[in-house]
Structure formats: C-alpha cells, structure tokens
Design an enzyme around this catalytic site. Structure first.
Site, PDB file in Angstrom:
ATOM      1  N   CYS A  76       0.828  -1.190   0.000  1.00 13.32           N
ATOM      2  CA  CYS A  76       0.000   0.000   0.000  1.00 13.32           C
ATOM      3  C   CYS A  76       0.874   1.258   0.000  1.00 13.32           C
ATOM      4  O   CYS A  76       1.860   1.338   0.719  1.00 13.32           O
ATOM      5  CB  CYS A  76      -0.939   0.091   1.180  1.00 13.32           C
ATOM      6  N   ARG A 121       3.874  -0.146  -4.826  1.00 12.54           N
ATOM      7  CA  ARG A 121       3.606  -0.683  -3.492  1.00 12.54           C
ATOM      8  C   ARG A 121       2.320  -1.498  -3.436  1.00 12.54           C
ATOM      9  O   ARG A 121       1.995  -2.096  -2.414  1.00 12.54           O
ATOM     10  CB  ARG A 121       3.523   0.452  -2.468  1.00 12.54           C
ATOM     11  N   TRP A 157      -2.408  -2.868  -1.712  1.00 15.71           N
ATOM     12  CA  TRP A 157      -1.957  -4.261  -1.789  1.00 15.71           C
ATOM     13  C   TRP A 157      -2.795  -4.978  -0.757  1.00 15.71           C
ATOM     14  O   TRP A 157      -2.635  -4.769   0.448  1.00 15.71           O
ATOM     15  CB  TRP A 157      -0.465  -4.334  -1.462  1.00 15.71           C
ATOM     16  N   ASN A 173      -1.709   2.236   5.511  1.00 16.25           N
ATOM     17  CA  ASN A 173      -0.771   1.196   5.064  1.00 16.25           C
ATOM     18  C   ASN A 173      -0.378   0.411   6.318  1.00 16.25           C
ATOM     19  O   ASN A 173       0.080   1.014   7.290  1.00 16.25           O
ATOM     20  CB  ASN A 173       0.443   1.891   4.437  1.00 16.25           C
ATOM     21  N   GLY A 174      -0.591  -0.902   6.300  1.00 18.86           N
ATOM     22  CA  GLY A 174      -0.210  -1.712   7.457  1.00 18.86           C
ATOM     23  C   GLY A 174      -1.318  -2.677   7.817  1.00 18.86           C
ATOM     24  O   GLY A 174      -2.181  -2.995   6.984  1.00 18.86           O
ATOM     25  N   GLU A 208      19.352 -15.505  -7.957  1.00 20.04           N
ATOM     26  CA  GLU A 208      18.790 -14.210  -8.366  1.00 20.04           C
ATOM     27  C   GLU A 208      18.201 -14.298  -9.781  1.00 20.04           C
ATOM     28  O   GLU A 208      17.140 -13.741 -10.047  1.00 20.04           O
ATOM     29  CB  GLU A 208      19.883 -13.129  -8.265  1.00 20.04           C
ATOM     30  N   LYS A 249      14.292 -13.548 -10.577  1.00 26.11           N
ATOM     31  CA  LYS A 249      13.855 -12.545 -11.561  1.00 26.11           C
ATOM     32  C   LYS A 249      12.844 -13.173 -12.516  1.00 26.11           C
ATOM     33  O   LYS A 249      11.812 -12.593 -12.821  1.00 26.11           O
ATOM     34  CB  LYS A 249      15.036 -11.994 -12.381  1.00 26.11           C
ATOM     35  N   GLU A 286       9.501 -13.946 -10.718  1.00 30.59           N
ATOM     36  CA  GLU A 286       8.806 -12.727 -10.290  1.00 30.59           C
ATOM     37  C   GLU A 286       8.030 -12.074 -11.428  1.00 30.59           C
ATOM     38  O   GLU A 286       6.902 -11.635 -11.243  1.00 30.59           O
ATOM     39  CB  GLU A 286       9.821 -11.677  -9.812  1.00 30.59           C
ATOM     40  N   HIS A 313      21.653 -34.283  -6.665  1.00 34.86           N
ATOM     41  CA  HIS A 313      20.996 -34.806  -5.469  1.00 34.86           C
ATOM     42  C   HIS A 313      19.491 -34.528  -5.464  1.00 34.86           C
ATOM     43  O   HIS A 313      18.886 -34.514  -4.395  1.00 34.86           O
ATOM     44  CB  HIS A 313      21.651 -34.216  -4.218  1.00 34.86           C
ATOM     45  N   LYS A 372       6.812  -3.867  -3.957  1.00 32.58           N
ATOM     46  CA  LYS A 372       8.245  -3.590  -3.915  1.00 32.58           C
ATOM     47  C   LYS A 372       8.761  -3.464  -2.494  1.00 32.58           C
ATOM     48  O   LYS A 372       9.849  -3.900  -2.172  1.00 32.58           O
ATOM     49  CB  LYS A 372       8.557  -2.318  -4.694  1.00 32.58           C
TER      50      LYS A 372
HETATM   51  C1  G6P Z   1      10.253  -7.293  -1.948  1.00 32.48           C
HETATM   52  C2  G6P Z   1      10.634  -6.920  -3.368  1.00 32.48           C
HETATM   53  C3  G6P Z   1      12.040  -7.452  -3.695  1.00 32.48           C
HETATM   54  C4  G6P Z   1      13.042  -6.972  -2.657  1.00 32.48           C
HETATM   55  C5  G6P Z   1      12.604  -7.350  -1.240  1.00 32.48           C
HETATM   56  C6  G6P Z   1      13.493  -6.716  -0.183  1.00 32.48           C
HETATM   57  O1  G6P Z   1      10.025  -8.658  -1.871  1.00 32.48           O
HETATM   58  O2  G6P Z   1       9.690  -7.414  -4.295  1.00 32.48           O
HETATM   59  O3  G6P Z   1      12.431  -6.981  -4.975  1.00 32.48           O
HETATM   60  O4  G6P Z   1      14.291  -7.529  -2.932  1.00 32.48           O
HETATM   61  O5  G6P Z   1      11.270  -6.888  -1.009  1.00 32.48           O
HETATM   62  O6  G6P Z   1      13.380  -5.316  -0.255  1.00 32.48           O
HETATM   63  P1  G6P Z   1      14.433  -4.312   0.319  1.00 32.48           P
HETATM   64  O7  G6P Z   1      13.868  -2.956   0.037  1.00 32.48           O
HETATM   65  O8  G6P Z   1      14.543  -4.582   1.793  1.00 32.48           O
HETATM   66  O9  G6P Z   1      15.727  -4.551  -0.372  1.00 32.48           O
END
Ligand code: G6P
Length: 602
Positions: A2, A27, A74, A100-101, A475, A479, A482, A498, A597
C-alpha cells in the site's frame, strides 16, 4: 504494501495526488482511491485494479480542492474490490483515512463500534480508523493522538476531517511516512519517490509520531505526545529519475542505469579518500576489532548478502553468516562479542529487515545498514550507514539496487582487507572500472533475446552456478519467476545431482553460469550431466572455452574478469533474459501480480 499520500497547499490537489500515486503504485495495485476536501464536504473516488482506472474516474469527475489524500492498495484484509479500496470514511463522512499496514486488534474495535451503532462498508481492518476518528471529541490532532493509542499492529495513516478544511493528520507505527516541504505546500507519502516531484526537502516521521500538516508546514508530537522536531534531509534524487525516460518499462530503464548506479555508489562510498571507511564510522581500528559479521536481508537483497559473504570471508578474512531477516530473531542466533549485524535493504523499510536490526540492537550489537534511500528507517536504526546510490528504483523487480549493493559490499570487504594491512590495490583499481564492464554486459542484448525466444513457452527453468555465482543463479531464477511467472529454481551446480536432476527432460531448460573462473571445469561437468538428460543447456559464460561452445545450445558471452566482479556483471544478462521472457509472454513487468516492492508487514 500500500502506498499512501496526502497534499495540502495552494494548488489543485487531485493531479498532485494522482502523480504521487503513480510513483507509489509499485507498493500495490489491487485498487486505488482518493478523497478531496471540496470546501464543503469530502468527496471520495475509488476504483478497483490499477491506478489508470482511478485516473479515468478522476478526470471525468474533475473535482476541485486543495487538500486531498490518496491510496494504492496491496490487499491484506478483504478481496481487491472497490468497496475495500481506500480512502475509508465513517457513516457521516466526517473523516476519510488512508492506511498502510495491519490493524491487529481491528475485530475487537469493529465489534465495539458496531455495538455503538457504526455501519461498516468494507471488509478491511482500516475502516475502524475512520469510525474511531469521527467518534472522538476535540480537534483532529487531539483525536488522532487518542486513536493512535487504541490501534494495535502496524500503521501509517493519513486522515482528513470535513470540519477542519486546511489540515491533514498523519501518524505511524511501523510503515514509513515522509513529509516534503514546498513553498506554501506540504506533501506526505510512503516513499520519497512520491515527494521528489514537489521538493527535495523532506523529513521522516518516527514511530509513534503524530503530525499535523498544513500549507505552512508541520507540527509534530512524539509517542509521548511531546512537541518534537525531526531532522530534515535533502534527497539525492531528482524528479527526472522517477520517469521512464523513453524506456518501455522502469525495469528496463533501471537495468540500463546500472553502470551509472554503480559508478555513483563507488563515487559516494569510496570517492577520493579510497578504501578507508573511517568517514562511514568504520575506521581501520574498529574494523580490526570486529570478529564476525551477520548479514540480514530479504528477497534480492538476501542474494546480495550471499555474494557479500564470499567477499567478506575470502577477501577480508572475516567470518560471515547470512540470514533471512524474517528468520534471524526467531532462530535466536548467537551474537558473540565483536559481532556486527548488517541490514541490506534497497528501501530501508522492509519490516522483517528492520525487525532483525532491532533485535541486534536490543542485544547491544552494533548495526550497520547498506541502504538505497537516504534517511530511511534502516539508516536511522543503524550505527553505521553505508549508502548505495542507485537512485530511485521503481520497477518491482530489483536490478540496479542489487548490483549497487554488491559494489558496496565489495568495497567494504576491500576496506576491511586494507584495515588488516593487506590491501589489494589491483582489485581496488579494477573495481573502479566496473561501470565499463557493466556497459559491455548491456551490449550482450542480442544473444539474450535469442535465449528468451526459446524460453518463452517453458513451464520451468533451472539456474545453476557454483561458488560466488550460486547466489546469482538464485537471483536469475527469482527474476524469471517474479516477472514472467515461469517456475524457476536456482541451485548450486554440484548439488543438482541430489534431486533436481530427476526433473530434467527435453522440456526443462537449464541456464548455467560458467565464466572463466576456478570452478568453471566443475560447472561444465555438471552441465554435461544436464545435456546427458536431454535438457537444453544455455550458458552465460566464457565464449572462448571450446567445450562450452560445443555444449551450449546458446551462449551469452561473459568477458574474463577477476572473480569478485563476475557476480556483478553476470547478473545483467539474467536480468535482461527475465525481462525479455516476461515481455514475450505479455506480462506486466513493472507490476507483477501479487508482489509489492516494499514489504512493510511481517
Ligand atoms: C520485496 C521486493 C524485492 C526486494 C525485497 C526486499 O520482496 O519485491 O524486490 O528484494 O522486497 O526489499 P528491500 O527494500 O529490503 O531490499
């Protein structure tokens, strides 16, 4: 998680609030809404789905007013439908709130309010705040002070009242709120990215603060209701950075910004003083006195931590542990004397990372941050702030913030090594040239496109790497899943036999990371095992290696580099690959489903 915003000033508030919401949409994008004080009443507009739906309604309605609040959601409590979109109001529409929260005691409060005759219009936890604010007595500020005490959980709230036209209140416990000050106008938002189009002068509210905002500025009371002031910070961002600048998506723009983001991070961290971190609160004698490091982070930042472990242990000789921030305090880690806990976070607001940092502080362990947002909570909590300077990152999938984190961790390891009397001047010099290597890696786009064509219909993918490239395999897989919703796993190449090897067949593509480095031959053998199971092998690696060329169905070339630079450069083609697969599959790259994010709840 949010995004919330509020504006009070002399301009038409709706376009400003909508523009701020555009910067906050990462957000959450389940619904959006705004409320405007028209002078006589509070007018609320809400729309399910993305912000564009609200934009259409807002332009059709053309509401006038100089005070407004806005929200992008969100969903946590209640499905993503219009009745659950914020702002929420009380029965008489005296108050409107955005939140937000999570209000953990909302059921109890809701039942109490219902017994008193309140009617609820949504399934959310947030609506109780509007009813409570409307029922209390006194000024909006006094009511906000009392309501704040009744709420349990985490909240950032901005609220307005029909009877007090020129003001807003904002209060927080957990999720962030930043205030921005223009000439005769004040903005409050969840993230500085939403403020920067108005001003670079801002301040962050602290937990428990209640702020009364007017066009003239702000009056803040702290958690004990005492008048207080908070330090102003000047943002090192500018408005242009939150625009797409001709790119189709923020993610693509941010991938291409990596040479500049890493150069800027190096410039700020290392600058002319070189690899001496005294000015960051880590003089050589302090580094020498430290015995071990614990890196805590979430998501992509957690992958950066794993690369950082290689840097700190192999270059600086410092024992290092990595934890998911959400697990750290619950596993009751042993933090012996001489420990340093480092929170790695792009946003500086991730709830789990902040909780892990607070846990360390409670144990009297010094805490450092590697953070991309100046003045964010992680920086305020930390005894030592190591800034990354990637600029605002808007795309939900982190790219330039990740490579900037790797650069910061490598610079820290080199400073540590120097403090121990064994500087590696060759690597120090080489790191400063990294932006050129990143530039070259970006030019690898054509072979990446060919691999993306092959992968677009895949249902699964396996990424393999060894050593310092194992976190890059993680990573790369993250990606892809996601943003393109293809199931992908990252695995240490030697561990594949394994378990995951059982999954392989001709429809299961495998992406191997195999540049010229000490584990190349071992990785190559693992890739041979893949080919023997008829799975197509794609390689990001050393194009001069004859066996690799013969083995790979397609090869994305990586230059020969010192091993610490390999993770930073080799992640670039994997970011591009995920991006191109997502575009080919018609996915919404910048706003992938269900993700946010900045995750400000645990
Ligand atoms: C969310 C985002 C990720 C990010 C993670 C940690 O899951 O979608 O892209 O890596 O939060 O966020 P930060 O701001 O703590 O790096």
């Amino acid at each position: 998680m949010c995004g919330i915003v509020g504006y009070v000033g002399f301009r038409q508030a709706v376009p400003l609030v909508l523009e701020a919401l555009r910067c906050l949409e990462y957000r959450g994008y389940d619904s959006a809404g705004l409320a405007v004080h028209t002078g006589s009443h509070l007018q609320v507009l809400r729309a399910e789905g993305k912000l564009v739906n609200l934009l259409e309604k807002a332009y059709a309605a053309s509401i006038s007013g100089q005070v407004a609040i806005g929200h992008t959601r969100w969903a946590t409590h209640g499905p993503p439908v219009e009745r659950n979109a914020h702002p929420h109001t009380d029965d008489r529409k005296l108050c409107a709130v955005v939140h937000n929260g999570i209000i953990e005691n909302y059921l109890e409060l809701k039942q109490e309010l219902q017994r008193e005759g309140a009617h609820f219009a949504s399934d959310t936890d947030s609506e109780v705040i509007a009813h409570l604010l409307a029922r209390e007595q006194g000024s909006l500020l006094e009511r906000a002070l009392r309501v704040r005490r009744r709420l349990g959980g985490q909240f950032a709230v901005v609220a307005m009242d029909r009877r007090e036209p020129g003001v807003l209140v904002a209060f927080r416990q957990g999720p962030p709120l930043v205030l921005g000050f223009g000439e005769g106008e004040t903005l409050v938002a969840s993230d500085p990215a939403a403020v920067v189009s108005l001003t670079r002068r801002c301040l962050h509210l602290e937990d428990g603060d209640v702020a009364l905002l007017s066009a003239q500025g702000v009056y803040i009371l702290d958690a004990a209701d005492r008048p207080t002031s908070r330090a102003e910070v000047v943002l090192d961002w500018d408005a242009g950075q939150v625009e797409r600048g001709g790119y189709k998506h923020f993610m693509l723009k941010e991938i291409h910004e990596q040479p500049g983001a890493c150069a800027q991070t190096l410039q700020v961290l290392v600058g002319e003083q070189g690899f001496d971190f005294s000015r960051w609160g880590l003089p050589p004698e302090r580094l020498q006195a430290l015995a071990n490091v614990h890196l805590v982070a979430c998501g992509t930042s957690w992958h950066a931590a794993h690369v950082g472990k290689f840097y700190l242990e192999n270059l600086a000789g410092i024992p290092c542990q990595v934890d998911y921030a959400s697990e750290f305090r619950y596993r009751k880690p042993i933090l012996p004397p001489g420990s340093l806990v480092v929170g790695i976070t792009q946003s500086g607001e991730t709830a789990d990372t902040l909780a892990a940092m607070r846990f360390a502080k409670e144990k009297q362990v010094p805490v450092a941050s590697v953070c991309n947002v100046r003045g964010a909570m992680a920086e305020r909590l930390a005894d030592v702030q190591l800034p990354t300077s990637a600029g605002p990152e808007i795309g939900v999938a982190s790219t330039k913030a990740f490579t900037s984190q790797l650069v910061a961790l490598l610079a820290l390891a080199l400073a540590w090594r120097r403090a121990r009397g064994e500087p590696d001047e060759t690597l120090e010099r080489r790191l400063l040239q990294l932006p050129y290597d990143l530039q070259q890696a970006l030019q690898a786009a054509p072979p990446v496109e060919a691999v993306a064509e092959d992968l677009q219909h895949a249902r699964n993918a396996l990424y393999l790497g060894r050593g310092v490239l194992y976190p890059i395999a993680l990573e790369g897989a993250l990606k892809l899943k996601e943003i393109s919703y293809v199931h992908a796993e990252g695995y240490p190449a030697g561990e594949m036999k394994h378990g995951p090897i059982a999954l392989l067949d001709e429809n299961f593509p495998v992406i191997g990371l195999c540049p010229a480095f000490e584990l190349a031959e071992k990785t190559l053998s693992n890739l041979e095992e893949v080919r023997a199971r008829k799975a197509p092998v794609y390689v990001v690696g050393d194009s001069e290696h004859p066996r690799l060329r013969e083995l790979a169905k397609k090869l994305i070339p990586l230059p020969r580099l010192p091993w610490p630079l390999l993770p930073i450069v080799s992640v670039v083609p994997l970011q591009l690959l995920a991006y191109q697969v997502a575009v080919l599959r018609g996915c919404d790259v910048d706003q992938p489903r269900n993700l946010a994010k900045s995750v400000t709840v645990e």
